[in-house]
Design a protein around this motif. Structure first.
Motif, PDB file in Angstrom:
ATOM      1  N   VAL A 426       0.814  -1.224   0.000  1.00 28.46           N
ATOM      2  CA  VAL A 426       0.000   0.000   0.000  1.00 28.46           C
ATOM      3  C   VAL A 426       0.847   1.273   0.000  1.00 28.46           C
ATOM      4  O   VAL A 426       0.306   2.370  -0.178  1.00 28.46           O
ATOM      5  N   ALA A 427       2.146   1.145   0.216  1.00 32.26           N
ATOM      6  CA  ALA A 427       3.030   2.307   0.097  1.00 32.26           C
ATOM      7  C   ALA A 427       4.410   1.803  -0.278  1.00 32.26           C
ATOM      8  O   ALA A 427       4.877   0.785   0.248  1.00 32.26           O
ATOM      9  N   ASP A 428       5.043   2.487  -1.217  1.00 26.69           N
ATOM     10  CA  ASP A 428       6.371   2.054  -1.659  1.00 26.69           C
ATOM     11  C   ASP A 428       7.212   3.264  -2.046  1.00 26.69           C
ATOM     12  O   ASP A 428       6.954   3.908  -3.055  1.00 26.69           O
ATOM     13  N   LYS A 429       8.175   3.582  -1.195  1.00 25.23           N
ATOM     14  CA  LYS A 429       9.096   4.682  -1.480  1.00 25.23           C
ATOM     15  C   LYS A 429      10.513   4.168  -1.700  1.00 25.23           C
ATOM     16  O   LYS A 429      11.468   4.926  -1.661  1.00 25.23           O
ATOM     17  N   THR A 430      10.628   2.856  -1.914  1.00 22.17           N
ATOM     18  CA  THR A 430      11.971   2.279  -2.020  1.00 22.17           C
ATOM     19  C   THR A 430      12.684   2.722  -3.284  1.00 22.17           C
ATOM     20  O   THR A 430      13.909   2.658  -3.361  1.00 22.17           O
ATOM     21  N   LYS A 431      11.914   3.151  -4.293  1.00 18.80           N
ATOM     22  CA  LYS A 431      12.563   3.555  -5.541  1.00 18.80           C
ATOM     23  C   LYS A 431      12.627   5.071  -5.694  1.00 18.80           C
ATOM     24  O   LYS A 431      13.030   5.574  -6.726  1.00 18.80           O
TER      25      LYS A 431
END
Ligand SMILES: [Zn+2]
Length: 435
Positions: A426-431
């Motif tokens: 539901v959240a992805d800031k890894t990139k």
């Protein structure tokens, strides 16, 4: 129906831009294997090179053995990060969401929007809450059963947000000066034992998961803590809730309502500044959870002008915070159980876990603070076998943070990079660039 699904997918796709990536519920057979460099499972173990296998919305297994990854599983490599269970915020007001609409104070927005508009706008706060690593909330008070609608929309997959446990209307006595300038709530008003019983039963009939009662004055820039409901009324609410196997959360800004709430057997006590030693001892004895909500006054101080508080609010709130912190310190030292509640409201969503920083100031280690938002909070919800830990059978709620949250609580507060709720990312800031 099909057109609706496509539309929903388009809306969700659009929300990816802000670092939030919501996806539809995984099918029962979807298997994911999530690799973490370290994993704090909240079961007493700190894993190195952990693999969490999630099937559908539940965790199937936690292992370090790569050969245990089922054939065809979707492998997500988060080995640069530390894994945590999805966090739980036990005191929110998800439907009291506002934004910074120019020229309109947040207090005024609450009465100018119809409930359907409020629920629709609240999805923004819900996304920000997820982005902070909070995958479950206990929502403590809403008008018009907006909380029940929002909970159900989220559970149906029509709205993306944290899993919600809701109370409907909080119970108030008549004439509680709860928000100057606002209409009184249409429900939840009760005077005397008979009306309290009726109000409790109405919330349960409407579909509430728990009961909320306001046993003192105090809210927003009003930091008075005069007791409102008397002991007999509080006891009636507690017993009625428990008879239906519902928990109850009781609000008291001051020590008198707190004393009677604890004595009456409340499951949790919210705010409760200046508690006396005898009340604290009683909480230890009974296992009553304390939810001090220290950080929301910090938020009010920083945003009071935009909210629309009357001049002088800063001084009042600034003198309340140290008393709140001191009460928390005393209670923690005495052995009271804590759960993390932000009291998030207006634009505070996304700052839900800043409360953990105050808990460390109150004397907790970072690990003890993390327990208040995981195992302790799950126990308060009565969901300790499904939420608040990374273990087989638990919901696939996972958070990846950058750094060591057991050495520095700020890592859990400010360095959330990725969030899974019920098996869906539901959240992805890894990139994100520059991370
Ligand atoms: Zn509240």
């Amino acid at each position: 129906m099909k057109a609706m699904k496509i539309l929903l997918a388009a809306v969700l796709g659009a929300s990816c831009a802000g670092g939030i990536c919501a996806q539809e519920k995984p099918s029962v057979k979807t298997v994911k294997a999530v690799r973490f460099g370290k994993l704090w499972d909240a079961k007493g173990k700190l894993w190195t090179n952990a693999i969490v296998i999630v099937e559908g919305d539940r965790i199937r297994n936690v292992t370090t053995d790569a050969s245990a990854i089922p054939v065809g599983a979707d492998v997500l490599d988060l080995s640069k990060y530390t894994g945590l269970p999805g966090l739980i915020d036990v005191h929110t007001h998800m439907t009291i969401y506002t934004d910074e609409t120019p020229g309109e104070s947040m207090l005024k927005q609450l009465t100018s929007n119809p409930p359907a508009v409020e629920v629709f706008l609240a999805r923004k706060g819900a996304l920000r809450t997820l982005e902070a690593g909070v995958t479950t909330v206990r929502d403590l008070g809403a008008d018009q059963y907006m909380d029940i609608a929002m909970r159900d929309l989220i559970n149906r997959g029509e709205m993306i947000g944290p899993r919600m446990f809701v109370c409907g209307y909080g119970l108030y006595i008549t004439n509680t000066p709860y928000k100057p300038g606002l209409n009184p709530p249409a429900g939840g008003i009760a005077d005397g034992v008979a009306e309290v019983l009726k109000a409790v039963r109405q919330q349960i009939a409407a579909g509430a998961d728990l009961i909320k009662m306001y046993a003192s004055t105090g809210t927003d820039d009003d930091v008075t803590g005069f007791q409102t409901f008397n002991y007999e009324e509080i006891k009636a609410a507690v017993d009625a809730a428990h008879k239906f196997e519902k928990k109850i959360a009781i609000h008291s800004y001051g020590p008198d309502g707190a004393r009677d709430a604890v004595r009456a057997g409340t499951d949790s006590l919210e705010h409760a500044t200046d508690m006396d030693d005898a009340t604290i001892q009683e909480m230890v004895k009974r296992g009553t959870f304390y939810v001090p909500t220290i950080d929301h006054n910090r938020y009010y101080i920083e945003n009071g002008d935009k909210i629309g508080y009357a001049p002088g609010y800063k001084e009042k709130l600034q003198s309340f915070i140290p008393r709140n912190l001191e009460t928390a310190r005393k209670a923690f030292k005495a052995g009271v159980k804590f759960a993390m509640g932000s009291d998030a409201i207006y634009t505070m969503f996304g700052q839900n876990t800043r409360e953990l920083g105050w808990f460390v100031k109150a004397g907790m280690t970072p690990e003890q603070a993390l327990r208040t938002a995981t195992t302790n909070a799950a126990e308060l919800l009565g969901k300790e076998k499904e939420l608040g830990a990374v273990a087989p059978g638990y919901f696939g709620d996972l958070v990846a943070v950058e750094g060591d949250p057991l050495a520095d609580i700020d890592v859990a507060i400010y360095k959330v990079k990725w969030v899974m709720k019920g098996g869906a990312v539901v959240a992805d800031k890894t990139k994100d660039r520059g991370h």
